[in-house]
Design an enzyme around this catalytic site. Structure first.
Site, mmCIF file in Angstrom:
data_model
loop_
_atom_site.group_PDB
_atom_site.id
_atom_site.type_symbol
_atom_site.label_atom_id
_atom_site.label_comp_id
_atom_site.label_asym_id
_atom_site.label_seq_id
_atom_site.Cartn_x
_atom_site.Cartn_y
_atom_site.Cartn_z
ATOM 1 N N LYS A 1 5.672 9.768 1.773
ATOM 2 C CA LYS A 1 6.743 8.766 1.653
ATOM 3 C C LYS A 1 8.067 9.322 2.154
ATOM 4 O O LYS A 1 8.853 8.609 2.778
ATOM 5 C CB LYS A 1 6.903 8.334 0.182
ATOM 6 C CG LYS A 1 5.781 7.447 -0.330
ATOM 7 C CD LYS A 1 6.081 7.037 -1.773
ATOM 8 C CE LYS A 1 4.859 6.518 -2.490
ATOM 9 N NZ LYS A 1 5.035 6.533 -3.960
ATOM 10 N N LYS B 1 -7.294 4.409 4.002
ATOM 11 C CA LYS B 1 -7.037 3.719 2.737
ATOM 12 C C LYS B 1 -6.704 2.250 2.968
ATOM 13 O O LYS B 1 -5.898 1.925 3.845
ATOM 14 C CB LYS B 1 -5.868 4.401 2.010
ATOM 15 C CG LYS B 1 -5.749 3.913 0.583
ATOM 16 C CD LYS B 1 -4.564 4.496 -0.134
ATOM 17 C CE LYS B 1 -4.250 3.641 -1.351
ATOM 18 N NZ LYS B 1 -2.951 3.876 -1.898
ATOM 19 N N LYS C 1 -1.803 -2.456 0.885
ATOM 20 C CA LYS C 1 -1.004 -3.610 1.285
ATOM 21 C C LYS C 1 0.046 -3.231 2.328
ATOM 22 O O LYS C 1 0.274 -3.967 3.282
ATOM 23 C CB LYS C 1 -0.323 -4.204 0.043
ATOM 24 C CG LYS C 1 0.430 -5.468 0.320
ATOM 25 C CD LYS C 1 -0.031 -6.599 -0.565
ATOM 26 C CE LYS C 1 0.768 -7.852 -0.272
ATOM 27 N NZ LYS C 1 0.668 -8.852 -1.284
HETATM 28 P P1 TYM Z 1 -1.382 1.323 -6.871
HETATM 29 O O1 TYM Z 1 -0.566 0.167 -7.344
HETATM 30 O O2 TYM Z 1 -1.168 1.797 -5.475
HETATM 31 O O3 TYM Z 1 -2.908 0.995 -7.033
HETATM 32 C C1 TYM Z 1 -3.443 0.510 -8.249
HETATM 33 C C2 TYM Z 1 -4.851 1.028 -8.444
HETATM 34 O O4 TYM Z 1 -5.699 0.627 -7.360
HETATM 35 C C3 TYM Z 1 -6.327 1.780 -6.810
HETATM 36 N N1 TYM Z 1 -6.466 1.593 -5.358
HETATM 37 C C4 TYM Z 1 -7.568 1.901 -4.682
HETATM 38 N N2 TYM Z 1 -8.767 2.384 -5.077
HETATM 39 C C5 TYM Z 1 -9.699 2.588 -4.125
HETATM 40 N N3 TYM Z 1 -9.497 2.330 -2.802
HETATM 41 C C6 TYM Z 1 -8.302 1.841 -2.362
HETATM 42 N N4 TYM Z 1 -8.117 1.576 -1.079
HETATM 43 C C7 TYM Z 1 -7.269 1.607 -3.324
HETATM 44 N N5 TYM Z 1 -6.008 1.141 -3.250
HETATM 45 C C8 TYM Z 1 -5.522 1.150 -4.511
HETATM 46 C C9 TYM Z 1 -5.369 2.928 -7.117
HETATM 47 O O5 TYM Z 1 -6.019 4.178 -7.077
HETATM 48 C C10 TYM Z 1 -4.895 2.559 -8.498
HETATM 49 O O6 TYM Z 1 -5.837 2.959 -9.480
HETATM 50 N N6 TYM Z 1 0.983 5.200 -8.964
HETATM 51 C C11 TYM Z 1 0.055 4.115 -9.195
HETATM 52 C C12 TYM Z 1 0.481 3.171 -10.314
HETATM 53 C C13 TYM Z 1 0.715 3.818 -11.639
HETATM 54 C C14 TYM Z 1 -0.280 4.338 -12.507
HETATM 55 C C15 TYM Z 1 0.430 4.784 -13.662
HETATM 56 C C16 TYM Z 1 -1.666 4.444 -12.431
HETATM 57 C C17 TYM Z 1 1.917 3.985 -12.248
HETATM 58 N N7 TYM Z 1 1.744 4.564 -13.456
HETATM 59 C C18 TYM Z 1 -0.252 5.386 -14.721
HETATM 60 C C19 TYM Z 1 -2.330 5.040 -13.509
HETATM 61 C C20 TYM Z 1 -1.625 5.490 -14.633
HETATM 62 C C21 TYM Z 1 -0.077 3.304 -7.941
HETATM 63 O O7 TYM Z 1 0.809 3.263 -7.120
HETATM 64 O O8 TYM Z 1 -1.226 2.546 -7.882
#
Ligand code: TYM
Length: 339
Positions: A120, A200, A203
């Protein structure tokens, strides 16, 4: 046994998702679908992490509807407010308070090593501190609820390692307080590839399919998906083992039909466009009940608000107990100096 007694016997899990509108296939396969299946076994806390989302600099005017749309996705796929706590991060201010306190035990070097930070940071001339501190807030999310485990996709593994490190350091300095949280990463769904073949589905890369998309929109996305790069002409035999479209069939197509698709691809009897049509149709069909439930919630937004309000209230109770303990252990209780 009362419900409360039973809940205390269950392990607690926490997970979060950033509000960038409705969830996509990667979120669904890597996280949401698994979360739905965990609701009986665990005491579940699911959070829409809008405080995290501000670090990616989106339009503030769009944030409220992005949060609402993600809440609709949560409820449409079957996250159940009767069995889980579902809430919005910014409603529970203890998240940001604990994140600040965790600054005291987190080495900057650990934050600078995070690959998501490095990725990032490249996009900024002057790097906002929030991007560096992002995983501290994530650790606070998890540890505020003393979660035993966190179901996520593979991309979150490093942040969860940092969470474990923060818990260890805090416990060592201030006394045993937090559990050492386990990541729960799905074996075959940890990293769903983008439709464009990117490592990956995300969005921000525009390579996703929304889980609530209309069948026509699903097709518009799926038809662009990359397949076996060596299958250039219609008559070339394909290799399902390297094809992402075939990989997605695994989740949406019955085994028998999948075997036929595999054979048809290898013999070149089945072209990529037809294979994608089958996948697109199956995705749209299996998500039809979600689209229906989403329509209901969009027509009854106050039901969504009530779920999130009640969720925030439940979450806040747990959060404020943890914070009392943390403040006391860190000496943030000056009234104790007065006899
Ligand atoms: P985020 O919002 O990017 O994604 C949410 C969840 O979806 C999973 N995910 C995927 N899994 C497999 N393949 C993919 N292409 C894919 N894209 C997204 C992510 O692994 C995630 O589980 N930092 C985190 C949000 C967060 C969080 C937390 C998660 C904030 N606090 C505490 C767990 C615990 C995030 O940006 O996820």
């Amino acid at each position: 046994m009362t419900e409360i007694q039973q809940n205390t016997l269950k392990k607690r899990i926490f997970s979060g998702m950033q509000p960038s509108g409705e969830a996509h296939l990667g979120n669904y396969l890597g996280a949401l679908r698994r979360w739905v299946g965990m609701q009986d076994e665990y005491d579940c806390v699911w959070c829409i992490v809008d405080d995290h989302a501000i670090t990616s600099g989106g339009d503030p005017a769009e944030m409220p509807s992005s949060v609402f749309d993600l809440a609709v996705s949560f409820l449409a796929v079957g996250l159940d407010p009767e069995r889980s706590t579902i809430f919005v991060q910014s409603d529970v201010h203890e998240h940001t308070e604990l994140a600040w306190l965790f600054n005291a035990v987190t080495p900057v070097g650990d934050l600078e090593r995070m690959t998501q930070y490095k990725d990032k940071a490249q996009h900024f001339e002057s790097i906002p501190a929030g991007i560096l501190n992002y995983p501290i807030l994530q650790a606070a999310d998890i540890l505020l609820y003393k979660a035993n485990a966190v179901p996520v996709g593979e991309d979150q593994r490093q942040h969860l390692e940092l969470t474990r490190e923060v818990a260890r350091k805090f416990n060592a300095r201030y006394g045993e307080t937090f559990p050492i949280t386990e990541p729960l990463i799905g074996e075959d769904v940890g990293r769903i590839l983008g439709l464009d073949g990117n490592a990956k589905m995300s969005k921000s890369l525009g390579n996703t399919v929304g889980i609530l998309a209309d069948p026509d929109d699903v097709w518009d996305k799926v038809r662009t998906a990359v397949t076996d790069p060596q299958r250039v002409r219609r008559d070339d035999p394909g290799r399902p083992e390297v094809c992402n479209v075939f990989a997605l069939h695994r989740f949406f197509t019955e085994e028998n039909a999948r075997e036929e698709i595999e054979a048809g691809c290898r013999s070149a009897d089945l072209g990529c466009v037809d294979c994608k049509r089958i996948l697109s149709g199956n995705i749209a069909t299996s998500f039809a009940p979600y689209r229906e439930r989403a329509t209901h919630y969009r027509e009854h937004p106050s039901e969504v608000r009530d779920v999130l309000d009640q969720g925030a209230e439940k979450a806040q109770k747990i959060a404020s107990e943890t914070m009392q303990e943390v403040r006391r252990k860190m000496g943030l209780n000056w009234r104790n100096a007065i006899p």
